[in-house]
Each structure stands twice: as structure tokens, then as C-alpha cells.
Write an enzyme that holds these catalytic residues in place. Sequence first.
Site, PDB file in Angstrom:
ATOM      1  N   HIS A   1       0.817  -1.208   0.000  1.00 57.53           N
ATOM      2  CA  HIS A   1       0.000   0.000   0.000  1.00 57.53           C
ATOM      3  C   HIS A   1       0.856   1.266   0.000  1.00 57.53           C
ATOM      4  O   HIS A   1       0.487   2.285  -0.588  1.00 57.53           O
ATOM      5  CB  HIS A   1      -0.915  -0.015   1.225  1.00 57.53           C
TER       6      HIS A   1
ATOM      7  N   HIS B   1     -10.025   3.046  -0.578  1.00 54.59           N
ATOM      8  CA  HIS B   1     -10.211   2.688   0.826  1.00 54.59           C
ATOM      9  C   HIS B   1     -11.030   1.407   0.854  1.00 54.59           C
ATOM     10  O   HIS B   1     -12.055   1.303   1.540  1.00 54.59           O
ATOM     11  CB  HIS B   1     -10.864   3.825   1.612  1.00 54.59           C
TER      12      HIS B   1
ATOM     13  N   GLY C   1      -2.269   9.069  -8.632  1.00 52.58           N
ATOM     14  CA  GLY C   1      -2.963   7.791  -8.632  1.00 52.58           C
ATOM     15  C   GLY C   1      -2.668   6.956  -7.407  1.00 52.58           C
ATOM     16  O   GLY C   1      -2.023   7.403  -6.446  1.00 52.58           O
TER      17      GLY C   1
ATOM     18  N   TYR D   1       4.402   0.436  -3.185  1.00 52.58           N
ATOM     19  CA  TYR D   1       4.161   0.114  -4.599  1.00 52.58           C
ATOM     20  C   TYR D   1       5.224  -0.845  -5.149  1.00 52.58           C
ATOM     21  O   TYR D   1       5.626  -0.756  -6.304  1.00 52.58           O
ATOM     22  CB  TYR D   1       4.126   1.397  -5.451  1.00 52.58           C
TER      23      TYR D   1
ATOM     24  N   GLU E   1      -8.001   7.751  -4.739  1.00 55.60           N
ATOM     25  CA  GLU E   1      -7.328   6.793  -3.866  1.00 55.60           C
ATOM     26  C   GLU E   1      -8.348   5.786  -3.344  1.00 55.60           C
ATOM     27  O   GLU E   1      -9.527   6.091  -3.212  1.00 55.60           O
ATOM     28  CB  GLU E   1      -6.677   7.535  -2.698  1.00 55.60           C
TER      29      GLU E   1
ATOM     30  N   SER F   1      -4.995   7.526  13.008  1.00 61.62           N
ATOM     31  CA  SER F   1      -5.999   8.499  13.436  1.00 61.62           C
ATOM     32  C   SER F   1      -6.101   9.588  12.376  1.00 61.62           C
ATOM     33  O   SER F   1      -5.089   9.984  11.774  1.00 61.62           O
ATOM     34  CB  SER F   1      -5.603   9.117  14.781  1.00 61.62           C
ATOM     35  N   GLN F   2      -7.296  10.084  12.180  1.00 61.68           N
ATOM     36  CA  GLN F   2      -7.555  10.996  11.071  1.00 61.68           C
ATOM     37  C   GLN F   2      -7.315  12.459  11.433  1.00 61.68           C
ATOM     38  O   GLN F   2      -7.024  12.796  12.578  1.00 61.68           O
ATOM     39  CB  GLN F   2      -9.009  10.804  10.619  1.00 61.68           C
TER      40      GLN F   2
ATOM     41  N   LYS G   1      -6.630  13.911  -7.169  1.00 62.70           N
ATOM     42  CA  LYS G   1      -6.142  12.555  -7.006  1.00 62.70           C
ATOM     43  C   LYS G   1      -7.315  11.626  -6.690  1.00 62.70           C
ATOM     44  O   LYS G   1      -8.337  12.080  -6.169  1.00 62.70           O
ATOM     45  CB  LYS G   1      -5.127  12.493  -5.852  1.00 62.70           C
TER      46      LYS G   1
ATOM     47  N   ASP H   1       0.199  15.270   4.641  1.00 61.86           N
ATOM     48  CA  ASP H   1      -0.876  14.767   5.490  1.00 61.86           C
ATOM     49  C   ASP H   1      -0.481  13.414   6.065  1.00 61.86           C
ATOM     50  O   ASP H   1       0.354  12.697   5.512  1.00 61.86           O
ATOM     51  CB  ASP H   1      -2.181  14.656   4.690  1.00 61.86           C
TER      52      ASP H   1
END
Length: 720
Positions: free
Chosen positions: A47, A93, A525, A50, A91, A311-312, A89, A266
Site C-alpha cells: 500500500h 479505501h 494515482g 508500490y 485513492e 488516526s484521522q 487525485k 498529510d
Amino acid sequence: MTEPAITPELVASHGIKPDEWERLLGILGRQPSFTELGIFSAMWNEHCSYKSSKKWLRTLPTTGPQVICGPGENAGVVDIGDGQAVIFKMESHNHPSYIEPHQGAATGVGGILRDVFTMGARPIAAMNALSFGLPSHPKTAHLVKGVVEGIGAYGNAFGVPTVGGEVRFHRSYNGNCLVNAFAAGLAKTDAIFYSAASGVGMPVVYLGAKTGRDGVGGATMASAEFDDTIEEKRPTVQVGDPFTEKRLLEACLELMQTGAVISIQDMGAAGLTCSAVEMGDKGGLGIKLQLDDVPQRETHMTAYEMMLSESQERMLMVLNPALEDVARAIFVKWDLDFAIVGETIPEDRFLILHGNEIKADIPLSKLSSSAPEYDRPWVPTPKAAPLGEVPAIGAIAGLRALIGSPSYAHKGWVYEQYDAQVGADTVVTPGLPAGVVRVHGTDKALAFTSDVTPRYVKVNPVEGGKQAVAEAYRNLTAVGALPLATTDNMNFGNPEKPEIMGQFVGAIQGIGEAVKALDMPIVSGNVSLYNETDGKGILPTPTIGAVGILTSLDQVIAGKPQAGDVALLVGETFGHLGQSALLAEAFGIEAGDAPAVDLEVEKRNGDFLRANRKAIGAATDLGDGGLALAAFELAEGAGLGVTLIPGDIPTLFGEDQARYLLAVSDSGAEVLEAAALTAGVQVTRVGSFGGDAVTLGSDSAPLAELSRLYRTAFAAKVGV
């Protein structure tokens, strides 16, 4: 707390293969600590690294005069003129959304929004591409409901319009749904922020929400197949708070105007580990972190947990020390944490301190750019057998089979849960080939779409990869936009299986050919592999997200057919039924080859449509379901009937490429027919719009009856 002993079982549970373990030992020259094992596991999993796909991703066209920044940053950056850029972008989940659909999907939205605003862009649009198992599968209704609610709850509360996407159902996703999230934002071309750290001894600052135990090990979980231990993985799913993210956005954009930000990243997959390593690696610097200073919302957190928590609503930045007080004041004002947790160092080290102990000391460059890279064995997908005889079916019965299936029924149940108008700049809402959002304060607009036909990719990865790009190109063209650039979300099964790797390689080849021919370079991507449950992989699903530009709102094609309009078909029809939606939905047949994609014809027909948009009342591209489904959708959206002259099944339902259906006046049809002769484009009158019936050749049914089926089938079949 005593750290567990490093055993072969513990190493294997972290997804580290025997050859990678030897490599790790060679780098450290000793056994790793438990925290170091977790860090290597996070940075070397599929993840984040790559490692199976890098070799092939490098072959994609990623540059062009419009590209400011291609792959490698948080998102791609494309020039839209007047000193402005669109940053976007897509992504995945997938794994979190299958385990815990609401939070999995919600945090997917949150993560992709952070990828955009960490570069200095204010988000203006979101999309999602969703793939679920059969409606009859016991988990499907639960997943659909949870995922759609999660996307809506996060995006609506954050305040970004969701303007497009796709939803499909197929048995291959029974044990592994796909949730692909897209976001786009606007920034000034001279105010774009990157993640490469610079300067020695610069403060490394933690921003945003506090760190908890949610999501620990999430990136490693996302790089593994599912089995019957899936319920045990629930704690690896993060929990999101869109209101905190909104505050984080405003605080970051305010901070970026002060000159305090040297670099910013981030915290997404692998949290503090990945963000710190990427910033240091890109800047050629080391990073020292003091975990005692990390804001925590739970007690007695270990170094391992803090480094791997996902954690977000968190960011990491390298700060200009002269502006520390200015920066801190902004975050205090927005009620967010601001903590200096480390510094940049000249040595190639990732040094982690906690409670007066060194918990990790690793050569930083070996974690990111020196991660393992594989040239996996692959075999080309065998050529498909010819289709053979197609079962007989009436034209209206074929249309009913399509519009009564959840993949092709009206998706109002889904997109009406999303706020498409927040921000008041949405020009075209979900339901048309692409969403369109005005560039605030200008007469320009941007169009957004996503597409792929996984059946095509499975049977013919090269043509299927081409077709995904070509259909995205047509979707943008159908609303009047000039395609600019693309992002890809490569969802595949286990790359250690040569046939799966062959699908990946073929799809990359097809995508590469198409983005080059159609001048839509890939600028960002995501790769999501190991989408399998109990050894059964998903259909290969390389989703293409695409962005186009309209230099004036006058260029938007978003009208509806009028009674008496001519139905004008652009492009040539050969009646290709291989891998068609009709065969899949009416008979459960997935046979034959994917339709061929002629990229030169795609470009010519697209250029023709945009050049003659003033003569066009309404437009849609032809994809799944061919002419019959496109005509029905265009007519039904206007509350009109439609009559198509051709009556044979291949002509009505064939999925030949490079085609559009237009609704035009008689005089408009004459203008287009004359222009087509000059351009070398085939246009054909295939019927007319009006009345209260849908007539396909000699077969007919009331519009009201078909419309009722079309608008109720999704909820009825899925059981939501």
C-alpha cells in the site's frame, strides 16, 4: 510496557516475507526492535511502497505543457490558465470499507481531501467509484448502505460537493468491495506546497487532531488478502470527524499564507511513520521524533502504536522557526493541536525517542526510496474465444433487463444522499456523463468523471485499459469539456499470481497508449492490490478519474432533449456484443472479446463534438448498453419518449466505442451533417425524441412504465 520478542511468526504477521527479512537485517546489521519492525512493515507493504507496481507505473505518460506536478506528490497539479491550477487525485479505501463500511468510506473521503489541501488547494469537488458484490449476497445491502452514508456524512459535513462517480455490482466483489474516492481543489500556481523537507535543525510540527489507537496497522491490513479472520481486523479501521477536518483545512490554508510552511504532508496510510519518512526522504534529510510530545487522546500509548496509528485529521510540517508563534496562534484559534515533535537532522537516520529511550534508529532512505521493488512474473491474458451465437431477446425486454438491474438503474438513491450544491458553484450535478463545477469568480468551469468497465479489462486488459480512458474522455467531451489530465486507481487481486500481474501489466499498457493519444497524462494515482477473499480475486478494476476544462460556461452541454428533436448518432456502429451489458444482465453471459478502441477515431469524434457544440441540444456518450440504453437515459431524463429506427439487437445494444448520441433540432442536424463531411466523421439520424412511449424498431412500451422500473430498481434489488 515490555515489547514482544521478535519471532518468525511475529515477522510474518507484519507481512514481511523471508527475503525482505534478510534485507531488513542487512540494513540494520542487527535484530529490529518491535517499533522498528512495525515501521518497516508499514513502509514496505504494498500500500505504501508500490513494490509490485513501480516498474510498470514508470511507463505511464505523466508530462505535458499543462502538467505542473505529476505523480510522486500528494496529488497531481495541472495548469488551468490565469495563474490557477487544479489539484486532484483518486485513492482507494477498499479493505477498511469492507470491514467497517461507514467509517471506512468516510475516512477514505477525508484522506483524499487532505491529499488535496495539503498542497495548498481548497477542495471544490469530490467523486466516488464504488464496486459491490451481487445484490443477493448477504453483506451487499449492509455495505452499500454504510458506504453511501459514510461518503455523504463526511463530504456533506466538510462542505465539498460530490458531483459524480459510478456504482456497479458483480459477484467478484462479494468478499471485497471497492471504494475509490476522488477529490479536486483549486490553488494559485505560485502558492503550491510540496512535501520535501529542507533545512537542517528545522522544527517538525504535528498539526490537527490527537493520536489514538484507531487504524494501527491499517496500511499493512490493506496489503493483505481477506480470510475468515476479517472480524478481527475491525480495530485497524480509522474513525473520522469531518468537522475537525474542516477546521484543519481552514487552519492550513491560513497558515500557508504566512510563509511559515517549509514543507507539509498529510498523515494518511501508516500515519506519522509514512509522513515523516516521505518528507525526510524527498528532502535528503533525516528526521528525529520525540514521541512524548505527540498529542495523544489515549493513555499509555506505545511508540509502536503512535508510529502506526492512522488516526484521522492530522498533518505534519516542517516549520520556519521564526514564525512559530504566528503558526501556533492560528492552530489555537481553530482549536487544533500544534506541537513541535521533532526536527530535521543531517544524517540519514529516522530516530524515534520515547520515554528517554531510543525506540527506533533506521537509515531513513532505506524505508522509502530504497524499499523492495519486484519484477513479478506475469503472463499475458489469453485471447478471448469468439462470442458465438447470442440468445434471442426482444428489444424492450433487453432494455428492461438493463434498467431493472442495479448496475444500470437510476442511481438517485445514491447521489441524492450527497450534497452536490454546497459551495454554490456546481453547474452540472450527478446524473449526466460528468459533473461540472464553476471556477469561483471566473467564467471557467471544470468537469469531473470516473470510469472503467471491469468485464472488458478481465478478458482483454490492454483494450480494457484503453477503453477506461476513452470513456472518461467521452464523458468529459459530452458535457463540452476539453479533457486535461487523469488520475488512476488500479484495483487488482494478488500480484503474486502471474495471471493477475498480467492483467495489471496489460491494463497499464492500454492506459498508457490512451492517455498519450488523447493528451490526458496521468498526474496522480493509487494502486490497490490483494483485493481477494479466500483466494478469489475481484475483476481487474483500473478506475480512471479525469478532469476537463471549459474556458467559458457558454461551452457547457447540459441541455435536455426537446420534443421533435432528431436523435443523431456520432460514430460508427458494428454491433459488438462481446462482454456487453446486455449479455451480462439479460443472460448472465460474460463471453467474447472486449470492443476494440481506435484512439485516433476517439480523438477525431471528440474534437468534432466540441467544435460543433452550439448546434447540440443534449449529448451523452455511448458505453454499456449501447444506443438503446443511452437513448432511454437521455429521453427519460427529459420526461420524453424516444423512437429509434434500428431494431436489431446488435445495433441497439452493441458497445462499439467512439460514439455519442445527440439530441438536436432539424436545422442543428443539418449543420452537424455538413460539418461531419468536412471532418471525416460519421453521423447518422437514428430516430427522434418525443411522445410518451419508448420504441425500439418494432418493439414499444410506455415511457411511464419503463421510467418506474428504472427509478425504483436500485433500492428494490439492493434492498436498501
